[in-house]
Design a protein around this motif. Structure first.
Motif, PDB file in Angstrom:
ATOM      1  N   THR A 120      24.986 -43.366  13.913  1.00  5.71           N
ATOM      2  CA  THR A 120      26.225 -42.598  13.988  1.00  5.71           C
ATOM      3  C   THR A 120      26.487 -42.182  15.431  1.00  5.71           C
ATOM      4  O   THR A 120      25.575 -42.001  16.243  1.00  5.71           O
ATOM      5  CB  THR A 120      26.101 -41.339  13.102  1.00  5.71           C
ATOM      6  OG1 THR A 120      24.968 -40.580  13.544  1.00  5.71           O
ATOM      7  CG2 THR A 120      25.913 -41.713  11.641  1.00  5.71           C
ATOM      8  N   ALA A 121      27.724 -42.076  15.720  1.00  2.00           N
ATOM      9  CA  ALA A 121      28.109 -41.682  17.085  1.00  2.00           C
ATOM     10  C   ALA A 121      27.710 -40.239  17.333  1.00  2.00           C
ATOM     11  O   ALA A 121      27.693 -39.414  16.429  1.00  2.00           O
ATOM     12  CB  ALA A 121      29.611 -41.855  17.261  1.00  2.00           C
ATOM     13  N   ALA A 122      27.358 -39.961  18.557  1.00  6.23           N
ATOM     14  CA  ALA A 122      26.949 -38.613  18.927  1.00  6.23           C
ATOM     15  C   ALA A 122      28.117 -37.654  18.762  1.00  6.23           C
ATOM     16  O   ALA A 122      29.264 -37.954  19.135  1.00  6.23           O
ATOM     17  CB  ALA A 122      26.463 -38.592  20.371  1.00  6.23           C
ATOM     18  N   THR A 123      27.810 -36.471  18.162  1.00  6.79           N
ATOM     19  CA  THR A 123      28.848 -35.469  17.955  1.00  6.79           C
ATOM     20  C   THR A 123      28.661 -34.258  18.852  1.00  6.79           C
ATOM     21  O   THR A 123      29.426 -33.305  18.756  1.00  6.79           O
ATOM     22  CB  THR A 123      28.845 -35.007  16.476  1.00  6.79           C
ATOM     23  OG1 THR A 123      27.552 -34.481  16.160  1.00  6.79           O
ATOM     24  CG2 THR A 123      29.179 -36.168  15.565  1.00  6.79           C
ATOM     25  N   LEU A 124      27.629 -34.258  19.713  1.00  5.63           N
ATOM     26  CA  LEU A 124      27.370 -33.131  20.600  1.00  5.63           C
ATOM     27  C   LEU A 124      27.411 -33.609  22.063  1.00  5.63           C
ATOM     28  O   LEU A 124      26.850 -34.651  22.396  1.00  5.63           O
ATOM     29  CB  LEU A 124      26.004 -32.494  20.306  1.00  5.63           C
ATOM     30  CG  LEU A 124      25.826 -31.823  18.940  1.00  5.63           C
ATOM     31  CD1 LEU A 124      24.387 -31.343  18.778  1.00  5.63           C
ATOM     32  CD2 LEU A 124      26.797 -30.663  18.759  1.00  5.63           C
ATOM     33  N   THR A 125      28.048 -32.842  22.841  1.00  6.65           N
ATOM     34  CA  THR A 125      28.040 -33.070  24.293  1.00  6.65           C
ATOM     35  C   THR A 125      27.542 -31.793  24.970  1.00  6.65           C
ATOM     36  O   THR A 125      27.772 -30.677  24.457  1.00  6.65           O
ATOM     37  CB  THR A 125      29.449 -33.416  24.800  1.00  6.65           C
ATOM     38  OG1 THR A 125      30.339 -32.341  24.507  1.00  6.65           O
ATOM     39  CG2 THR A 125      29.941 -34.722  24.189  1.00  6.65           C
ATOM     40  N   SER A 126      26.823 -31.946  26.101  1.00  2.00           N
ATOM     41  CA  SER A 126      26.238 -30.769  26.774  1.00  2.00           C
ATOM     42  C   SER A 126      26.325 -30.930  28.295  1.00  2.00           C
ATOM     43  O   SER A 126      26.466 -32.040  28.818  1.00  2.00           O
ATOM     44  CB  SER A 126      24.774 -30.589  26.359  1.00  2.00           C
ATOM     45  OG  SER A 126      24.021 -31.742  26.669  1.00  2.00           O
ATOM     46  N   ARG A 127      26.189 -29.765  28.965  1.00  2.00           N
ATOM     47  CA  ARG A 127      26.243 -29.757  30.446  1.00  2.00           C
ATOM     48  C   ARG A 127      25.222 -28.740  30.963  1.00  2.00           C
ATOM     49  O   ARG A 127      25.135 -27.614  30.414  1.00  2.00           O
ATOM     50  CB  ARG A 127      27.639 -29.382  30.932  1.00  2.00           C
ATOM     51  CG  ARG A 127      27.748 -29.366  32.448  1.00  2.00           C
ATOM     52  CD  ARG A 127      29.133 -28.932  32.870  1.00  2.00           C
ATOM     53  NE  ARG A 127      29.240 -28.896  34.356  1.00  2.00           N
ATOM     54  CZ  ARG A 127      30.307 -28.462  35.004  1.00  2.00           C
ATOM     55  NH1 ARG A 127      31.392 -28.053  34.342  1.00  2.00           N
ATOM     56  NH2 ARG A 127      30.326 -28.456  36.343  1.00  2.00           N
ATOM     57  N   TYR A 128      24.466 -29.159  32.021  1.00  2.00           N
ATOM     58  CA  TYR A 128      23.445 -28.296  32.616  1.00  2.00           C
ATOM     59  C   TYR A 128      23.875 -27.942  34.046  1.00  2.00           C
ATOM     60  O   TYR A 128      24.269 -28.812  34.814  1.00  2.00           O
ATOM     61  CB  TYR A 128      22.091 -29.016  32.664  1.00  2.00           C
ATOM     62  CG  TYR A 128      21.010 -28.265  33.376  1.00  2.00           C
ATOM     63  CD1 TYR A 128      20.145 -27.433  32.675  1.00  2.00           C
ATOM     64  CD2 TYR A 128      20.845 -28.408  34.768  1.00  2.00           C
ATOM     65  CE1 TYR A 128      19.155 -26.744  33.350  1.00  2.00           C
ATOM     66  CE2 TYR A 128      19.847 -27.712  35.439  1.00  2.00           C
ATOM     67  CZ  TYR A 128      19.009 -26.873  34.718  1.00  2.00           C
ATOM     68  OH  TYR A 128      18.005 -26.186  35.374  1.00  2.00           O
ATOM     69  N   ARG A 129      23.714 -26.600  34.396  1.00  3.16           N
ATOM     70  CA  ARG A 129      24.043 -26.147  35.753  1.00  3.16           C
ATOM     71  C   ARG A 129      23.022 -25.078  36.200  1.00  3.16           C
ATOM     72  O   ARG A 129      22.517 -24.334  35.343  1.00  3.16           O
ATOM     73  CB  ARG A 129      25.447 -25.537  35.807  1.00  3.16           C
ATOM     74  CG  ARG A 129      26.566 -26.519  35.607  1.00  3.16           C
ATOM     75  CD  ARG A 129      27.949 -25.861  35.670  1.00  3.16           C
ATOM     76  NE  ARG A 129      28.101 -24.778  34.698  1.00  3.16           N
ATOM     77  CZ  ARG A 129      28.445 -23.538  35.027  1.00  3.16           C
ATOM     78  NH1 ARG A 129      28.611 -23.211  36.328  1.00  3.16           N
ATOM     79  NH2 ARG A 129      28.612 -22.631  34.099  1.00  3.16           N
ATOM     80  N   THR A 130      22.798 -25.036  37.559  1.00  4.01           N
ATOM     81  CA  THR A 130      21.981 -23.966  38.141  1.00  4.01           C
ATOM     82  C   THR A 130      22.932 -22.976  38.799  1.00  4.01           C
ATOM     83  O   THR A 130      23.631 -23.301  39.769  1.00  4.01           O
ATOM     84  CB  THR A 130      20.993 -24.520  39.168  1.00  4.01           C
ATOM     85  OG1 THR A 130      20.143 -25.480  38.551  1.00  4.01           O
ATOM     86  CG2 THR A 130      20.143 -23.405  39.769  1.00  4.01           C
ATOM     87  N   THR A 131      22.981 -21.778  38.276  1.00  3.06           N
ATOM     88  CA  THR A 131      23.948 -20.772  38.755  1.00  3.06           C
ATOM     89  C   THR A 131      23.378 -19.900  39.874  1.00  3.06           C
ATOM     90  O   THR A 131      24.146 -19.306  40.649  1.00  3.06           O
ATOM     91  CB  THR A 131      24.396 -19.882  37.575  1.00  3.06           C
ATOM     92  OG1 THR A 131      23.247 -19.237  37.027  1.00  3.06           O
ATOM     93  CG2 THR A 131      25.120 -20.714  36.534  1.00  3.06           C
ATOM     94  N   ALA A 132      22.070 -19.797  39.982  1.00  2.00           N
ATOM     95  CA  ALA A 132      21.468 -18.977  41.052  1.00  2.00           C
ATOM     96  C   ALA A 132      20.072 -19.491  41.332  1.00  2.00           C
ATOM     97  O   ALA A 132      19.406 -20.027  40.428  1.00  2.00           O
ATOM     98  CB  ALA A 132      21.436 -17.504  40.670  1.00  2.00           C
ATOM     99  N   SER A 133      19.605 -19.357  42.618  1.00  3.87           N
ATOM    100  CA  SER A 133      18.266 -19.841  42.967  1.00  3.87           C
ATOM    101  C   SER A 133      17.720 -19.001  44.113  1.00  3.87           C
ATOM    102  O   SER A 133      18.465 -18.606  45.004  1.00  3.87           O
ATOM    103  CB  SER A 133      18.320 -21.312  43.373  1.00  3.87           C
ATOM    104  OG  SER A 133      17.032 -21.779  43.752  1.00  3.87           O
ATOM    105  N   TRP A 134      16.443 -18.773  44.146  1.00  6.77           N
ATOM    106  CA  TRP A 134      15.728 -18.104  45.242  1.00  6.77           C
ATOM    107  C   TRP A 134      14.363 -18.728  45.379  1.00  6.77           C
ATOM    108  O   TRP A 134      14.038 -19.685  44.650  1.00  6.77           O
ATOM    109  CB  TRP A 134      15.677 -16.587  45.019  1.00  6.77           C
ATOM    110  CG  TRP A 134      15.039 -16.148  43.725  1.00  6.77           C
ATOM    111  CD1 TRP A 134      13.770 -15.805  43.525  1.00  6.77           C
ATOM    112  CD2 TRP A 134      15.676 -15.986  42.468  1.00  6.77           C
ATOM    113  NE1 TRP A 134      13.541 -15.448  42.241  1.00  6.77           N
ATOM    114  CE2 TRP A 134      14.733 -15.533  41.549  1.00  6.77           C
ATOM    115  CE3 TRP A 134      17.034 -16.189  42.007  1.00  6.77           C
ATOM    116  CZ2 TRP A 134      15.021 -15.284  40.219  1.00  6.77           C
ATOM    117  CZ3 TRP A 134      17.291 -15.911  40.694  1.00  6.77           C
ATOM    118  CH2 TRP A 134      16.302 -15.477  39.795  1.00  6.77           C
TER     119      TRP A 134
END
Length: 221
Positions: A120-134
Protein backbone atom coordinates in the motif's frame (compact mmCIF):
# COMPACT_ATOMS: atom_id res chain seq x y z
CA UNK A 1 -123.14 -100.87 103.64
CA UNK A 2 -120.33 -99.86 101.28
CA UNK A 3 -121.15 -97.60 98.42
CA UNK A 4 -121.00 -98.91 94.91
CA UNK A 5 -118.42 -97.54 92.50
CA UNK A 6 -119.10 -97.17 88.86
CA UNK A 7 -116.42 -99.06 86.88
CA UNK A 8 -116.96 -96.94 83.83
CA UNK A 9 -115.45 -93.86 85.50
CA UNK A 10 -111.97 -95.48 86.07
CA UNK A 11 -111.20 -96.19 82.43
CA UNK A 12 -110.27 -92.62 81.40
CA UNK A 13 -108.00 -92.16 84.43
CA UNK A 14 -106.00 -95.29 83.63
CA UNK A 15 -105.80 -94.34 79.96
CA UNK A 16 -104.27 -90.97 80.81
CA UNK A 17 -101.70 -92.65 83.07
CA UNK A 18 -100.76 -95.10 80.33
CA UNK A 19 -100.40 -92.31 77.76
CA UNK A 20 -98.30 -90.20 80.11
CA UNK A 21 -96.03 -93.18 80.91
CA UNK A 22 -95.64 -93.92 77.21
CA UNK A 23 -94.74 -90.31 76.40
CA UNK A 24 -92.30 -90.21 79.31
CA UNK A 25 -90.65 -93.44 78.14
CA UNK A 26 -90.29 -92.08 74.63
CA UNK A 27 -88.79 -88.84 75.87
CA UNK A 28 -86.25 -90.70 78.03
CA UNK A 29 -85.33 -92.95 75.12
CA UNK A 30 -85.00 -89.95 72.78
CA UNK A 31 -82.72 -88.13 75.20
CA UNK A 32 -80.56 -91.26 75.59
CA UNK A 33 -80.42 -91.64 71.83
CA UNK A 34 -79.31 -88.05 71.40
CA UNK A 35 -76.67 -88.44 74.07
CA UNK A 36 -75.18 -91.64 72.61
CA UNK A 37 -75.86 -91.14 68.89
CA UNK A 38 -73.68 -89.28 66.30
CA UNK A 39 -73.53 -85.49 66.47
CA UNK A 40 -75.41 -84.66 63.37
CA UNK A 41 -78.51 -82.78 62.65
CA UNK A 42 -81.79 -84.69 62.88
CA UNK A 43 -85.22 -83.79 61.73
CA UNK A 44 -88.29 -84.74 63.81
CA UNK A 45 -90.29 -87.70 62.59
CA UNK A 46 -93.88 -88.34 63.56
CA UNK A 47 -94.42 -91.78 65.18
CA UNK A 48 -97.88 -92.96 66.13
CA UNK A 49 -97.89 -95.73 68.77
CA UNK A 50 -100.47 -98.52 68.51
CA UNK A 51 -103.55 -98.03 70.70
CA UNK A 52 -103.47 -99.77 74.05
CA UNK A 53 -107.19 -100.45 74.01
CA UNK A 54 -110.20 -99.45 72.09
CA UNK A 55 -110.97 -96.60 74.39
CA UNK A 56 -107.38 -95.19 74.61
CA UNK A 57 -106.68 -92.18 72.38
CA UNK A 58 -103.16 -92.44 70.91
CA UNK A 59 -100.87 -89.49 71.50
CA UNK A 60 -98.65 -88.14 68.78
CA UNK A 61 -94.97 -88.73 69.53
CA UNK A 62 -92.22 -86.80 67.69
CA UNK A 63 -89.09 -88.85 66.98
CA UNK A 64 -86.01 -87.25 65.47
CA UNK A 65 -84.98 -88.46 62.06
CA UNK A 66 -81.27 -88.22 61.21
CA UNK A 67 -80.54 -85.93 58.32
CA UNK A 68 -77.28 -86.33 56.52
CA UNK A 69 -75.80 -83.05 55.33
CA UNK A 70 -74.37 -83.20 51.83
CA UNK A 71 -70.59 -83.55 51.83
CA UNK A 72 -68.75 -80.95 49.77
CA UNK A 73 -66.95 -82.24 46.75
CA UNK A 74 -63.31 -82.60 47.56
CA UNK A 75 -61.93 -82.87 44.08
CA UNK A 76 -62.30 -79.50 42.31
CA UNK A 77 -62.26 -79.61 38.59
CA UNK A 78 -58.87 -78.69 37.27
CA UNK A 79 -58.91 -76.86 33.99
CA UNK A 80 -55.85 -77.66 32.01
CA UNK A 81 -54.27 -74.59 30.50
CA UNK A 82 -53.73 -74.80 26.82
CA UNK A 83 -50.08 -74.92 25.84
CA UNK A 84 -49.33 -71.98 23.55
CA UNK A 85 -48.14 -73.09 20.20
CA UNK A 86 -44.73 -71.74 19.19
CA UNK A 87 -44.77 -70.16 15.80
CA UNK A 88 -41.56 -70.47 13.91
CA UNK A 89 -40.23 -67.14 12.77
CA UNK A 90 -39.55 -67.12 9.05
CA UNK A 91 -35.89 -67.03 8.20
CA UNK A 92 -34.93 -63.69 6.65
CA UNK A 93 -34.32 -63.93 2.99
CA UNK A 94 -30.77 -62.99 2.20
CA UNK A 95 -30.80 -60.80 -0.85
CA UNK A 96 -27.43 -60.21 -2.47
CA UNK A 97 -26.24 -56.66 -1.82
CA UNK A 98 -25.56 -54.67 -4.90
CA UNK A 99 -21.92 -53.80 -5.31
CA UNK A 100 -21.43 -50.01 -5.15
CA UNK A 101 -20.54 -48.45 -8.42
CA UNK A 102 -17.13 -46.85 -8.41
CA UNK A 103 -17.03 -43.35 -9.74
CA UNK A 104 -13.75 -42.07 -11.08
CA UNK A 105 -12.28 -39.53 -8.69
CA UNK A 106 -11.84 -36.14 -10.32
CA UNK A 107 -8.30 -35.18 -11.02
CA UNK A 108 -7.03 -32.62 -8.50
CA UNK A 109 -6.97 -29.14 -9.86
CA UNK A 110 -3.61 -27.52 -10.06
CA UNK A 111 -3.17 -24.92 -7.38
CA UNK A 112 -2.37 -21.56 -8.80
CA UNK A 113 0.36 -19.60 -7.06
CA UNK A 114 -1.12 -16.88 -4.90
CA UNK A 115 -0.06 -13.40 -5.71
CA UNK A 116 1.23 -11.32 -2.86
CA UNK A 117 -0.75 -8.12 -2.40
CA UNK A 118 0.87 -5.02 -3.71
CA UNK A 119 2.29 -2.80 -0.99
CA UNK A 120 0.00 0.00 0.00
CA UNK A 121 1.10 3.51 -0.66
CA UNK A 122 2.54 5.41 2.25
CA UNK A 123 -0.02 7.54 4.08
CA UNK A 124 2.39 9.37 6.41
CA UNK A 125 4.86 12.07 5.56
CA UNK A 126 7.35 13.58 8.06
CA UNK A 127 9.98 16.32 8.36
CA UNK A 128 12.99 16.61 10.71
CA UNK A 129 14.61 19.95 11.74
CA UNK A 130 17.20 21.18 14.28
CA UNK A 131 15.82 24.34 15.88
CA UNK A 132 18.67 25.07 18.32
CA UNK A 133 22.24 23.82 18.95
CA UNK A 134 25.12 24.47 21.38
CA UNK A 135 28.36 22.78 22.32
CA UNK A 136 26.86 20.04 24.56
CA UNK A 137 23.35 19.71 23.21
CA UNK A 138 20.61 20.63 20.73
CA UNK A 139 16.83 20.79 20.22
CA UNK A 140 15.04 18.97 17.39
CA UNK A 141 11.51 19.27 15.94
CA UNK A 142 9.56 16.69 13.89
CA UNK A 143 6.17 16.93 12.15
CA UNK A 144 4.06 13.97 10.91
CA UNK A 145 1.09 14.34 8.50
CA UNK A 146 -1.57 11.73 7.62
CA UNK A 147 -2.14 11.99 3.85
CA UNK A 148 -4.42 8.94 3.66
CA UNK A 149 -8.20 8.60 3.81
CA UNK A 150 -8.35 6.65 7.12
CA UNK A 151 -7.06 7.32 10.63
CA UNK A 152 -3.49 6.16 11.20
CA UNK A 153 -1.20 5.54 14.13
CA UNK A 154 2.36 6.82 13.82
CA UNK A 155 5.85 6.36 15.20
CA UNK A 156 9.13 8.07 14.28
CA UNK A 157 12.61 6.56 14.80
CA UNK A 158 15.76 8.73 14.63
CA UNK A 159 19.37 7.50 14.59
CA UNK A 160 22.64 9.45 14.92
CA UNK A 161 26.35 8.77 14.31
CA UNK A 162 27.81 6.65 17.05
CA UNK A 163 30.84 8.97 17.56
CA UNK A 164 28.53 11.97 18.21
CA UNK A 165 27.46 10.60 21.58
CA UNK A 166 23.82 11.78 21.16
CA UNK A 167 21.47 10.94 24.04
CA UNK A 168 17.82 12.10 24.00
CA UNK A 169 16.93 13.59 27.38
CA UNK A 170 13.27 14.60 26.94
CA UNK A 171 10.32 15.16 24.56
CA UNK A 172 7.05 17.09 24.40
CA UNK A 173 3.79 16.34 22.56
CA UNK A 174 5.04 12.75 22.12
CA UNK A 175 6.28 9.75 24.08
CA UNK A 176 9.89 8.68 23.67
CA UNK A 177 11.43 5.25 24.23
CA UNK A 178 15.13 5.19 23.38
CA UNK A 179 15.21 6.86 19.95
CA UNK A 180 11.55 6.17 18.96
CA UNK A 181 8.71 8.69 19.32
CA UNK A 182 4.96 7.79 19.35
CA UNK A 183 1.75 9.80 19.65
CA UNK A 184 -2.03 9.71 19.27
CA UNK A 185 -3.89 8.48 16.18
CA UNK A 186 -3.97 10.94 13.33
CA UNK A 187 -7.19 11.61 11.43
CA UNK A 188 -6.99 11.93 7.63
CA UNK A 189 -5.23 15.22 6.76
CA UNK A 190 -4.13 15.89 10.36
CA UNK A 191 -0.55 16.74 11.43
CA UNK A 192 1.26 15.99 14.70
CA UNK A 193 4.17 18.26 15.77
CA UNK A 194 6.52 17.43 18.65
CA UNK A 195 10.01 18.35 19.83
CA UNK A 196 12.81 16.85 21.90
CA UNK A 197 16.06 17.81 23.63
CA UNK A 198 19.33 15.86 23.44
CA UNK A 199 22.93 15.94 24.62
CA UNK A 200 25.96 15.50 22.33
CA UNK A 201 29.70 15.17 22.68
CA UNK A 202 30.83 17.06 19.55
CA UNK A 203 30.81 20.68 18.54
CA UNK A 204 28.47 22.05 15.91
CA UNK A 205 25.25 20.64 14.59
CA UNK A 206 24.69 16.89 14.44
CA UNK A 207 22.65 15.57 11.49
CA UNK A 208 20.73 12.29 11.89
CA UNK A 209 21.83 9.28 9.90
CA UNK A 210 18.30 7.92 9.70
CA UNK A 211 14.69 9.11 10.26
CA UNK A 212 11.61 7.06 9.34
CA UNK A 213 7.89 7.57 9.97
CA UNK A 214 5.53 4.69 9.17
CA UNK A 215 8.20 2.99 7.06
CA UNK A 216 9.01 6.08 4.97
CA UNK A 217 12.00 8.36 5.30
CA UNK A 218 11.67 11.79 6.78
CA UNK A 219 12.57 14.93 4.97
CA UNK A 220 15.49 16.53 6.78
CA UNK A 221 15.93 20.35 6.81
Amino acid sequence: MPGKHNPTLRLPRYSLIIVAATVLTLLVGWVAFRAAGPSRETSPRLVVPPPASASVVPAAVVEPVPVTSPSPSLSPSISASATPSRSKSPSPSSSPSASPSRKPSPSPSKARPSRSPSPTAATLTSRYRTTASWDTGFIGAISVTNTGSAPATWSVTVTYPSDAGVRITGAWNAKVTGATFTGETLAPGATARFGFSANKQVRGKVAPTGCTAGGTSCRIG
